[in-house]
Design a protein around this motif. Structure first.
Motif, PDB file in Angstrom:
ATOM      1  N   ALA A 237      14.332   5.138  12.374  1.00  0.00           N
ATOM      2  CA  ALA A 237      14.025   3.208  11.563  1.00  0.00           C
ATOM      3  C   ALA A 237      12.377   2.807  12.277  1.00  0.00           C
ATOM      4  N   LEU A 238      11.559   3.111  13.038  1.00  0.00           N
ATOM      5  CA  LEU A 238      10.547   3.028  13.463  1.00  0.00           C
ATOM      6  C   LEU A 238       9.712   3.176  12.452  1.00  0.00           C
ATOM      7  N   GLU A 239       9.933   4.156  11.449  1.00  0.00           N
ATOM      8  CA  GLU A 239       8.704   4.065   9.866  1.00  0.00           C
ATOM      9  C   GLU A 239       8.866   3.266   8.970  1.00  0.00           C
ATOM     10  N   ARG A 240      10.210   2.968   8.797  1.00  0.00           N
ATOM     11  CA  ARG A 240      10.454   1.326   8.075  1.00  0.00           C
ATOM     12  C   ARG A 240      10.125   0.655   8.686  1.00  0.00           C
ATOM     13  N   LEU A 241      10.328  -0.145  10.309  1.00  0.00           N
ATOM     14  CA  LEU A 241       9.647  -1.372  10.194  1.00  0.00           C
ATOM     15  C   LEU A 241       8.149  -1.547  10.383  1.00  0.00           C
ATOM     16  N   ALA A 242       7.182   0.070  10.417  1.00  0.00           N
ATOM     17  CA  ALA A 242       6.048  -0.374  10.480  1.00  0.00           C
ATOM     18  C   ALA A 242       5.204  -0.522   9.340  1.00  0.00           C
ATOM     19  N   GLN A 243       6.325   0.257   8.235  1.00  0.00           N
ATOM     20  CA  GLN A 243       5.961   0.082   6.634  1.00  0.00           C
ATOM     21  C   GLN A 243       5.839  -1.440   6.040  1.00  0.00           C
ATOM     22  N   GLU A 244       6.979  -2.024   6.392  1.00  0.00           N
ATOM     23  CA  GLU A 244       7.471  -3.368   5.824  1.00  0.00           C
ATOM     24  C   GLU A 244       6.439  -4.402   6.806  1.00  0.00           C
ATOM     25  N   THR A 245       5.964  -4.120   8.320  1.00  0.00           N
ATOM     26  CA  THR A 245       4.858  -4.932   8.966  1.00  0.00           C
ATOM     27  C   THR A 245       3.865  -4.810   8.067  1.00  0.00           C
ATOM     28  N   ALA A 246       3.349  -3.463   8.258  1.00  0.00           N
ATOM     29  CA  ALA A 246       1.926  -2.742   7.481  1.00  0.00           C
ATOM     30  C   ALA A 246       1.787  -3.846   5.967  1.00  0.00           C
ATOM     31  N   ILE A 247       2.546  -3.896   4.957  1.00  0.00           N
ATOM     32  CA  ILE A 247       2.704  -4.724   4.067  1.00  0.00           C
ATOM     33  C   ILE A 247       2.819  -6.180   4.224  1.00  0.00           C
ATOM     34  N   VAL A 248       3.810  -7.087   5.079  1.00  0.00           N
ATOM     35  CA  VAL A 248       3.906  -8.402   4.995  1.00  0.00           C
ATOM     36  C   VAL A 248       2.324  -8.685   5.129  1.00  0.00           C
TER      37      VAL A 248
ATOM     38  N   ASP B 245      -7.101  -7.091  -5.582  1.00  0.00           N
ATOM     39  CA  ASP B 245      -6.124  -6.331  -6.209  1.00  0.00           C
ATOM     40  C   ASP B 245      -5.948  -5.138  -5.920  1.00  0.00           C
ATOM     41  N   GLU B 246      -7.336  -4.272  -6.097  1.00  0.00           N
ATOM     42  CA  GLU B 246      -7.697  -2.810  -6.486  1.00  0.00           C
ATOM     43  C   GLU B 246      -7.601  -2.015  -5.311  1.00  0.00           C
ATOM     44  N   GLN B 247      -7.742  -2.594  -3.917  1.00  0.00           N
ATOM     45  CA  GLN B 247      -8.148  -2.559  -2.305  1.00  0.00           C
ATOM     46  C   GLN B 247      -6.394  -1.131  -2.173  1.00  0.00           C
ATOM     47  N   LEU B 248      -6.346  -0.320  -1.701  1.00  0.00           N
ATOM     48  CA  LEU B 248      -5.809   0.578  -0.844  1.00  0.00           C
ATOM     49  C   LEU B 248      -4.927   0.133   0.810  1.00  0.00           C
ATOM     50  N   LEU B 249      -3.618   0.644   0.493  1.00  0.00           N
ATOM     51  CA  LEU B 249      -3.134   0.642   1.990  1.00  0.00           C
ATOM     52  C   LEU B 249      -2.772   1.643   2.525  1.00  0.00           C
TER      53      LEU B 249
ATOM     54  N   PRO C 140       3.359  -0.585  -5.587  1.00  0.00           N
ATOM     55  CA  PRO C 140       2.871   0.851  -5.684  1.00  0.00           C
ATOM     56  C   PRO C 140       1.929   1.409  -5.884  1.00  0.00           C
ATOM     57  N   SER C 141       0.865   1.212  -6.615  1.00  0.00           N
ATOM     58  CA  SER C 141       0.010   1.431  -6.776  1.00  0.00           C
ATOM     59  C   SER C 141      -0.814   1.452  -6.318  1.00  0.00           C
ATOM     60  N   ASN C 142      -1.186   0.504  -5.265  1.00  0.00           N
ATOM     61  CA  ASN C 142      -1.976  -0.266  -3.725  1.00  0.00           C
ATOM     62  C   ASN C 142      -1.435   0.068  -2.704  1.00  0.00           C
ATOM     63  N   ILE C 143      -0.387   1.707  -2.818  1.00  0.00           N
ATOM     64  CA  ILE C 143       0.562   1.954  -1.497  1.00  0.00           C
ATOM     65  C   ILE C 143      -0.310   3.700  -1.543  1.00  0.00           C
TER      66      ILE C 143
END
Length: 271
Positions: free
Chosen positions: A71-82, A89-93, A123-126
């Motif tokens: 649950a924490l990892e999914r929340l962390a992923q979503e928060t990072a993306i948002v 557009d070419e930079q990576l996360l 997805p290519s940014n991640i």
């Protein structure tokens, strides 16, 4: 009795953080040592500043202890993306992803396609950065799991390379797109011949295998100068920029320093 009470308080605090989504993301840049430009950012999760679970180590350790890591990892992923606001557009996360979830029978879903599109990413940014909170137990399962996301365009990085057999074995088995060299091999590398030759081996290997090589934890100009002259592709560390909620800019004098040692870095590395 006090230990049990403290444990109950931590579990309650963690549940409250997850329920209210009270985490935030800091972003630390990764710099291309050929151009001096930012190629991407690592997303670093923090708990509330006033909380006993503010530090990532305590936060994720508590999540593991109380069976809430997915649950924490999914929340962390979503928060990072948002909250990611990048210049190109070419930079990576780079998003941290615990290898323990690969070992779990209840794997967290990484299907963020709708969220990515809403935030202007693909997805290519991640890049999912596999951290060594626990070792990968079943590499066949891991490869099937990760290949599923590679086919969608996501990329994979191995973190903390060079500090143990497990990370080297993971590199051989998973074939990552990026390898991040642990700070322990970077610290004072300009003063340590053994570290220099180890890094030289990583440079040669990653060039031959077309893998991106990232040096983590750079804090001294001497470290940056040597790594640039050796041909390490990417760099990350406090010397370049500290993590911040707004993606930080690399100081102009650091960019000039990189260009200087890129052009004139063919001196003897092992003097």
């Amino acid at each position: 009795m006090q230990k049990i009470q403290r444990s109950n308080e931590l579990e309650h605090e963690l549940s409250s953080i997850l329920h209210a989504r009270r985490i935030h993301t800091l972003y630390q840049p990764l710099v291309n040592l050929s151009s001096g430009k930012v190629m991407g950012y690592e997303a670093l999760t923090r708990g509330p500043s006033y909380s006993a679970l503010h530090s990532p180590l305590k936060l994720f350790s508590a999540a593991e202890q109380f069976k809430k890591l997915d649950a924490l990892e999914r929340l962390a992923q979503e928060t990072a993306i948002v909250n990611a606001k990048f210049d190109s557009d070419e930079q990576l996360l780079f998003i941290n992803f615990s290898s323990q979830l690969i070992n779990s029978s209840n794997l967290v879903s990484l299907d963020h396609l709708e969220l990515l599109q809403r935030c202007g990413f693909s997805p290519s940014n991640i890049v999912f950065e596999i951290t060594e909170r626990s070792s990968i137990e079943d590499f066949e399962q891991a490869k099937k799991f990760l290949d599923k996301y590679r086919k969608q365009g996501y990329r994979i990085a191995i973190d903390d390379a060079g500090i143990g057999y497990s990370s080297l074995h993971a590199i051989a088995q998973i074939h990552p797109d990026y390898i991040k060299i642990d700070r322990s091999l970077i610290q004072n590398v300009h003063q340590d011949v053994m570290k220099k030759y180890l890094l030289e081996a990583f440079v040669t290997f990653t060039q031959r295998m077309n893998i991106g090589l990232v040096a983590e934890g750079i804090e001294q100009e001497e470290e940056l100068a040597l790594l640039t002259s050796m041909g390490v592709q990417f760099a990350q560390g406090y010397l370049l920029a500290r993590p911040h909620q707004t993606p930080p800019v690399i100081p102009s004098h650091i960019v000039q320093f990189i260009h200087q040692h890129q052009k004139h870095g063919q001196h003897k590395m092992y003097e």
